[in-house]
Design a protein around this motif. Structure first.
Motif, PDB file in Angstrom:
ATOM      1  N   ASP A 323     -10.421  10.895  -3.483  1.00 20.39           N
ATOM      2  CA  ASP A 323      -9.978  10.504  -4.781  1.00 20.39           C
ATOM      3  C   ASP A 323      -8.976   9.464  -4.696  1.00 20.39           C
ATOM      4  OD1 ASP A 323     -11.544  12.690  -6.085  1.00 20.39           O
ATOM      5  OD2 ASP A 323      -9.740  14.073  -6.551  1.00 20.39           O
ATOM      6  N   ILE A 324      -8.396   9.400  -3.481  1.00 20.30           N
ATOM      7  CA  ILE A 324      -7.323   8.395  -3.264  1.00 20.30           C
ATOM      8  C   ILE A 324      -8.146   7.057  -2.966  1.00 20.30           C
ATOM      9  CG2 ILE A 324      -5.581   7.294  -1.920  1.00 20.30           C
ATOM     10  CD1 ILE A 324      -4.422  10.136  -1.879  1.00 20.30           C
ATOM     11  N   GLN A 325      -9.228   7.223  -1.892  1.00 21.73           N
ATOM     12  CA  GLN A 325      -9.793   6.150  -1.660  1.00 21.73           C
ATOM     13  C   GLN A 325     -10.929   5.568  -2.744  1.00 21.73           C
ATOM     14  OE1 GLN A 325     -11.829   8.112   1.703  1.00 21.73           O
ATOM     15  NE2 GLN A 325     -10.566   7.342   3.155  1.00 21.73           N
ATOM     16  N   SER A 326     -11.198   6.254  -3.661  1.00 22.05           N
ATOM     17  CA  SER A 326     -12.172   5.940  -4.616  1.00 22.05           C
ATOM     18  C   SER A 326     -10.998   5.184  -5.853  1.00 22.05           C
ATOM     19  CB  SER A 326     -12.971   6.864  -5.184  1.00 22.05           C
ATOM     20  OG  SER A 326     -12.132   7.893  -5.984  1.00 22.05           O
ATOM     21  N   GLY A 327      -9.921   5.316  -5.771  1.00 20.88           N
ATOM     22  CA  GLY A 327      -8.941   4.927  -6.701  1.00 20.88           C
ATOM     23  C   GLY A 327      -8.622   5.646  -7.955  1.00 20.88           C
ATOM     24  N   VAL A 421       2.440   1.409   0.697  1.00 17.36           N
ATOM     25  CA  VAL A 421       1.786   2.825   1.438  1.00 17.36           C
ATOM     26  C   VAL A 421       0.482   2.955   0.664  1.00 17.36           C
ATOM     27  CG1 VAL A 421       2.188   5.132   1.858  1.00 17.36           C
ATOM     28  CG2 VAL A 421       4.297   3.515   1.995  1.00 17.36           C
ATOM     29  N   TYR A 422       0.601   2.909  -0.410  1.00 20.11           N
ATOM     30  CA  TYR A 422      -0.707   3.158  -1.468  1.00 20.11           C
ATOM     31  C   TYR A 422      -1.844   2.330  -0.878  1.00 20.11           C
ATOM     32  CZ  TYR A 422      -4.032   3.753  -5.027  1.00 20.11           C
ATOM     33  OH  TYR A 422      -5.191   3.909  -5.722  1.00 20.11           O
ATOM     34  N   VAL A 423      -1.542   0.915  -0.608  1.00 20.58           N
ATOM     35  CA  VAL A 423      -2.690   0.243  -0.097  1.00 20.58           C
ATOM     36  C   VAL A 423      -3.166   0.664   1.153  1.00 20.58           C
ATOM     37  CG1 VAL A 423      -3.168  -2.173   0.709  1.00 20.58           C
ATOM     38  CG2 VAL A 423      -1.619  -1.808  -1.322  1.00 20.58           C
ATOM     39  N   THR A 424      -2.213   1.007   2.017  1.00 21.05           N
ATOM     40  CA  THR A 424      -2.901   1.680   3.436  1.00 21.05           C
ATOM     41  C   THR A 424      -3.630   3.018   2.968  1.00 21.05           C
ATOM     42  OG1 THR A 424      -0.787   3.091   3.721  1.00 21.05           O
ATOM     43  CG2 THR A 424      -0.816   0.867   4.715  1.00 21.05           C
TER      44      THR A 424
END
Ligand SMILES: Nc1ncnc2c1ncn2[C@@H]1O[C@H](COP(=O)(O)OP(=O)(O)OP(=O)(O)O)[C@@H](O)[C@H]1O
Ligand SMILES: [Mg+2]
Length: 428
Positions: A323-327, A421-424
């Motif tokens: 879910d995070i990777q897909s935004g 951190v979110y970008v990573t």
């Protein structure tokens, strides 16, 4: 359905029972509020947990040392701790100077945190209230009725036209005499000022605070800064006041971050648990920022609700990662992310390179987060990102964030370390 807010929150921690860790800081806070004369200054990076500490200072100032006792710091508490009535004010960027600040304070009608609530007058009805559930010790005052005469305090505190400093002094004196000493029998008034760093013209702020501080009136300022000069630039004038009051809030250690999840489990009262490997993964991925632990926690609850499980194990957590990777997981951070990259995959790659860029010093020691553009350029060649110089300006442009702050020629820093951190995370 489990309510995520029962265990996790992305807001400032007010209640002591949600507050985790920060042993050293709590000890410093105890010292700072128990010195007779002195200023408290809480500073650190954006989103690191400063306001939450300031709220805990407020509890202690009222005589509520529940958190200190729970942290095993009972021995640090004086036999007769100094107690205060408190004011808590959050500054905003419309406040340009010290004068503006006093003007705002003198007019703040917040019934639980404002200064004006404490200024005695005839019609106003003020009652005691406890800021925490458990204790009756930490009573403060709040207004339940401003009175028929409106806010007419001139009988007790003389308002001097065009002299806000003197008006403020008069108000504070009236509060000290009537509320602090007579009514509540406290040692002083504590004025806590959050987001102090946003005040534009910081000239003279230090000396203003110094002149207003006394044995009966203490100030606590809090804001973003690498050091104290970011908060008050004439800080030389308050150096001695700060001998015991400077509290530098650093990113949290992984052990402490894990304890946020353990505390949440307790708050969920057994309705949800996390495997130890997931706790460790969340703590590691959050890179010192409790805010991200809280966000991860909330997203775990959302997935648990969706899939009807009550234990978050690696398998469930992998869905959270997806879910995070897909935004999808953290919409506010995702919106910033999309705005920053502006539809360019090259800029997306560059942003990731910048976020991954590490200075030699380990995070917890230095936490500087400075980025040397020269090194990033070399990496950009390796990852085949062309035209760094054309991709970069958008990231420094205020209209699109700004994401980066230019410290000096060739040296940049993420303005919001949580976003870094979110970008990573977005690209794991
Ligand atoms: N000691 C703590 N235990 C658990 N969670 C915490 C703790 N401190 C902070 N948090 C969480 O971290 C987040 C940020 O906290 P807080 O608002 O206090 O930070 P801040 O440094 O004041 O941020 P800003 O720079 O944006 O003002 C919040 O979601 C809060 O719930
Ligand atoms: Mg804050």
């Amino acid at each position: 359905m489990i309510n995520p807010e029962q265990g996790f929150t992305s807001g400032v921690i007010r209640e002591a029972d949600r507050f985790v860790g920060r042993y050293e800081d709590i000890r410093d806070c105890i010292k700072a509020i128990n010195t007779e004369l002195g200023l408290v200054a809480v500073y650190g990076k954006r989103g690191v947990g400063k306001s939450s500490i300031l709220r805990q200072i407020q509890h202690m100032a009222l005589g509520d040392y529940g958190l200190s006792k729970k942290s095993g710091l009972e021995r640090e508490i004086p036999t007769r701790p100094r107690t205060y009535l408190t004011v808590y004010y959050t500054c905003d960027s419309m406040i340009r100077s010290g004068q503006d600040l006093l003007q705002r304070l003198c007019n703040d009608q917040d019934p639980e945190d404002g200064l004006l609530r404490l200024v005695p007058n005839d019609g106003k009805e003020i009652v005691e209230f406890a800021r925490t559930k458990e204790v009756s010790l930490g009573a403060d005052l709040k207004v339940v009725n401003w009175g028929s005469k409106g806010i007419e305090s001139s009988k007790y505190a003389r308002i001097i036209p065009n002299d806000i400093v003197q008006t403020f002094r008069n108000m504070v004196n009236a509060i000290v005499i009537h509320q602090v000493e007579k009514r509540m029998k406290r040692d002083g008034l504590l004025v806590l000022l959050d987001e102090f760093d946003v005040i534009k013209d910081k000239a003279g702020l230090g000396s203003l605070i110094k002149s207003l501080s006394s044995e009966k009136v203490k100030f606590g300022v809090c804001g973003i800064g690498r050091d104290l000069t970011d908060l008050v630039n004439d800080h030389a004038s308050i150096e001695r006041l700060l001998e015991e009051g400077a509290i530098h809030v650093k990113p949290m250690a992984e052990m402490e971050l894990e304890r946020i999840i353990t505390r949440a489990e307790e708050l969920f009262k057994g309705a949800l648990s996390f495997s130890s490997t997931v706790k460790a993964r969340i703590a590691k991925l959050s890179q010192g920022y409790p805010y991200l632990v809280q966000l991860f926690g909330k997203e775990c609850v959302a997935v648990a609700n969706k899939t009807s499980v009550n234990e978050i194990d690696d398998h469930v957590f992998d869905m959270v990662i997806e879910d995070i990777q897909s935004g999808r997981a953290f919409p506010t951070l995702e919106a910033m992310y999309q705005k920053a990259i502006g539809g360019s995959t090259d800029r997306q790659k560059l942003l990731w390179l910048l976020a991954e860029h590490k200075e030699e010093a380990p995070l917890y020691q230095d936490e500087s987060g400075r980025i040397q553009l020269k090194k990033v350029r070399t990496d950009a060649d390796v990852f085949d990102i062309p035209y760094v110089d054309q991709l970069l300006p958008r990231l420094i442009d205020a209209n699109y964030g700004p994401i980066l702050y230019r410290e000096k020629q060739g040296v940049y820093e993420f303005l919001n370390p949580v976003f870094r951190v979110y970008v990573t995370l977005r690209n794991i």
